[in-house]
Design an enzyme around this catalytic site. Structure first.
Site, PDB file in Angstrom:
ATOM      1  N   ALA A  74       0.811  -1.218   0.000  1.00 27.34           N
ATOM      2  CA  ALA A  74       0.000   0.000   0.000  1.00 27.34           C
ATOM      3  C   ALA A  74       0.842   1.265   0.000  1.00 27.34           C
ATOM      4  O   ALA A  74       0.419   2.293  -0.534  1.00 27.34           O
ATOM      5  CB  ALA A  74      -0.943  -0.019   1.191  1.00 27.34           C
ATOM      6  N   ASN A 159      -6.397   3.346  10.561  1.00 27.55           N
ATOM      7  CA  ASN A 159      -5.598   2.254  11.135  1.00 27.55           C
ATOM      8  C   ASN A 159      -5.423   2.351  12.640  1.00 27.55           C
ATOM      9  O   ASN A 159      -4.940   1.408  13.254  1.00 27.55           O
ATOM     10  CB  ASN A 159      -4.225   2.219  10.454  1.00 27.55           C
ATOM     11  N   SER A 207      -3.394  -3.890   0.486  1.00 21.73           N
ATOM     12  CA  SER A 207      -2.162  -4.593   0.799  1.00 21.73           C
ATOM     13  C   SER A 207      -2.457  -5.978   1.377  1.00 21.73           C
ATOM     14  O   SER A 207      -3.297  -6.105   2.266  1.00 21.73           O
ATOM     15  CB  SER A 207      -1.385  -3.763   1.831  1.00 21.73           C
ATOM     16  N   HIS A 209      -0.751  -8.101   3.345  1.00 22.03           N
ATOM     17  CA  HIS A 209      -0.404  -8.534   4.704  1.00 22.03           C
ATOM     18  C   HIS A 209      -1.368  -8.039   5.757  1.00 22.03           C
ATOM     19  O   HIS A 209      -1.281  -8.437   6.920  1.00 22.03           O
ATOM     20  CB  HIS A 209       1.043  -8.167   5.044  1.00 22.03           C
ATOM     21  N   CYS A 338       3.658   1.575  11.627  1.00 21.84           N
ATOM     22  CA  CYS A 338       4.410   2.199  10.544  1.00 21.84           C
ATOM     23  C   CYS A 338       5.089   3.481  10.993  1.00 21.84           C
ATOM     24  O   CYS A 338       5.947   4.006  10.318  1.00 21.84           O
ATOM     25  CB  CYS A 338       3.504   2.465   9.341  1.00 21.84           C
TER      26      CYS A 338
HETATM   27  C1  LIG Z   1      -3.851   2.734   6.413  1.00 20.50           C
HETATM   28  C2  LIG Z   1      -2.535   2.181   5.947  1.00 20.50           C
HETATM   29  N1  LIG Z   1      -2.034   2.619   4.796  1.00 20.50           N
HETATM   30  C3  LIG Z   1      -0.863   2.168   4.320  1.00 20.50           C
HETATM   31  C4  LIG Z   1      -0.121   1.235   5.008  1.00 20.50           C
HETATM   32  C5  LIG Z   1       1.198   0.735   4.440  1.00 20.50           C
HETATM   33  O1  LIG Z   1       0.988  -0.545   3.917  1.00 20.50           O
HETATM   34  P1  LIG Z   1       2.207  -1.471   3.417  1.00 20.50           P
HETATM   35  O2  LIG Z   1       2.794  -2.060   4.651  1.00 20.50           O
HETATM   36  O3  LIG Z   1       1.563  -2.497   2.540  1.00 20.50           O
HETATM   37  O4  LIG Z   1       3.142  -0.609   2.647  1.00 20.50           O
HETATM   38  C6  LIG Z   1      -0.589   0.758   6.236  1.00 20.50           C
HETATM   39  C7  LIG Z   1       0.210  -0.205   7.001  1.00 20.50           C
HETATM   40  O5  LIG Z   1       0.454  -0.106   8.093  1.00 20.50           O
HETATM   41  C8  LIG Z   1      -1.840   1.236   6.715  1.00 20.50           C
HETATM   42  O6  LIG Z   1      -2.346   0.814   7.876  1.00 20.50           O
END
Ligand SMILES: Cc1ncc(COP(=O)(O)O)c(C=O)c1O
Length: 394
Positions: A74, A159, A207, A209, A338
């Site tokens: 993502a 998230n 995404s 995972h 993240c």
């Molecule tokens: C809302 C949201 N967007 C983007 C991401 C990033 O995803 P990826 O780990 O696939 O790069 C995350 C991951 O934590 C997320 O929770």
């Protein structure tokens, strides 16, 4: 006896479902061709697996096959959607609209555009005290839309606090003005019904995972029917994915993404209420075991929409990090994984008007497919005991 850890951090990542692993395995050492090799059976087999996956994913989100391109996740999908649209010579102008509570994988590309002279409007969200905390104000959005707005990007589900933005209404506002709409649906796809036609989005990131699939693979939905939508690729080279994302396709990952999403959609009718029940059990248990527990985000008990497996609470007078240290059997988070690289206080709770104490005392719970009621009861007991010990200064 070593207690098996209780994993309650499914917003950060999820365990790959064994059925997904089984579907992926042949694509490592049996059907190991390069999907770009068109001169032999191995290549054809791999390409066929990719196209079967593309068709399956498209069907699960209400898209056409050619609307789906595969990425590394993502973060890449968000970067391509945002930078690719605004940096394109056919972009409507140098103005973008988003929201303060987006994930860093959206906020940072916006920051990059702002440094390059693009005007970025970041809408605020409803505070804790409001009826629907975390939700953007549609009128504020409508007033911010301009003839030179090149893109609106609003996440579908948050998230940290699991609130759902009114995407279908935002989609109507944007579609009426032919302004492209992107949504970071990473936390929503596979957890709730998601249909790009109903949402009226032009771009959507997801995404694997996050939905019990493998890490390092994801996708971007691009509404090809929108002829005025043009993306400048970020990765150039072999010209894969219609030249929008060059690089050898991750065939096992792509097969895993499709299988993970297929299983999610099949099991959604039973899994959504199951997770919602576990979440209610967890919150009731915490409220009963620990004084001064407060909910962060929308209250599903009064009908506000929230991801079924999400809970975020403040433990009044306690420190979330310390509570986690005192419950090593539990895998929890105090905010977005993240942002582990940037351990700042949650910008999401900040945007809801939380003070430092409330942010510091908050923990996020992400429930998933492999969580059980026994685990929830155990987690409540462990957190209750730890909170009591900390309050006694032990
Ligand atoms: C809302 C949201 N967007 C983007 C991401 C990033 O995803 P990826 O780990 O696939 O790069 C995350 C991951 O934590 C997320 O929770």
């Amino acid at each position: 006896m070593r207690l098996s850890p209780i994993y309650l951090d499914n917003h950060a990542t999820t365990r790959v479902d064994p059925r997904v692993v089984a579907a992926m395995l042949p694509y490592f050492d049996v059907c190991y061709g390069n999907a770009g090799s068109i001169t032999h059976a191995w290549g054809n087999e791999a390409r066929n697996a990719v196209e079967v996956a593309r068709t399956s994913i498209a069907a699960d989100i209400g898209a056409e096959d050619r609307d789906i391109i595969f990425t590394s996740g993502a973060t890449e999908s968000n970067n391509l959607a945002i930078l690719g649209t605004v940096d394109n010579p056919r972009a409507r102008g140098k103005h973008v609209i988003s929201v303060t509570t987006e994930h860093r994988a959206v906020l940072d590309p916006l920051q990059k555009l702002a440094r390059a002279g693009v005007e970025v409007t970041r809408l605020t969200v409803a505070p804790h005290s409001a009826t629907n905390p975390g939700c953007l104000d549609l009128q504020e959005l409508e007033q911010a839309l301009r003839p030179d707005t090149a893109l609106v990007t609003v996440m579908l589900a948050n998230n940290e606090i699991g609130n759902l933005q009114p995407l279908a209404l935002i989609g109507s506002l944007c579609r009426d003005r032919q302004i492209p709409l992107h949504t970071d649906a990473t936390q929503a796809v596979g957890k709730i019904p998601v249909d790009v036609r109903t949402l009226k989005v032009d771009l959507m990131s997801f995404s694997a995972h996050k939905l019990h699939g493998p890490k390092g693979v994801g996708g971007l939905y691009i509404r090809r029917q929108n002829r005025s939508l043009r993306l400048t690729p970020m990765l150039v080279g072999g010209g894969q994915e219609w030249g929008l994302r060059s690089g050898t396709l991750n065939v096992p990952g792509i097969v895993g993404l499709a299988e993970a999403l297929r299983l999610c959609m099949n099991e959604l009718p039973s899994e959504m209420p199951r997770l919602a029940e576990l979440r209610a059990r967890l919150f009731q248990g915490l409220e009963a075991a620990i004084p001064d527990v407060r909910l962060n985000g929308p209250d599903w008990r009064v009908g506000h929409s929230r991801l079924p497996g999400n809970l975020n609470v403040a433990f009044g007078g306690l420190d979330g990090e310390t509570l986690m240290l005192h419950t090593p059997e539990l895998a929890l988070a105090s905010g977005s994984a993240c942002s582990a690289a940037h351990p700042e206080p949650s910008h999401v709770l900040r945007a809801l008007g939380s003070d430092d104490d409330r942010i510091r005392s908050s923990l996020r719970f992400g429930l998933g497919r492999f969580n059980t009621a026994d685990e929830i009861d155990r987690a409540v007991q462990l957190l209750g005991d730890a909170a009591a010990r900390l309050r006694e200064g032990l």
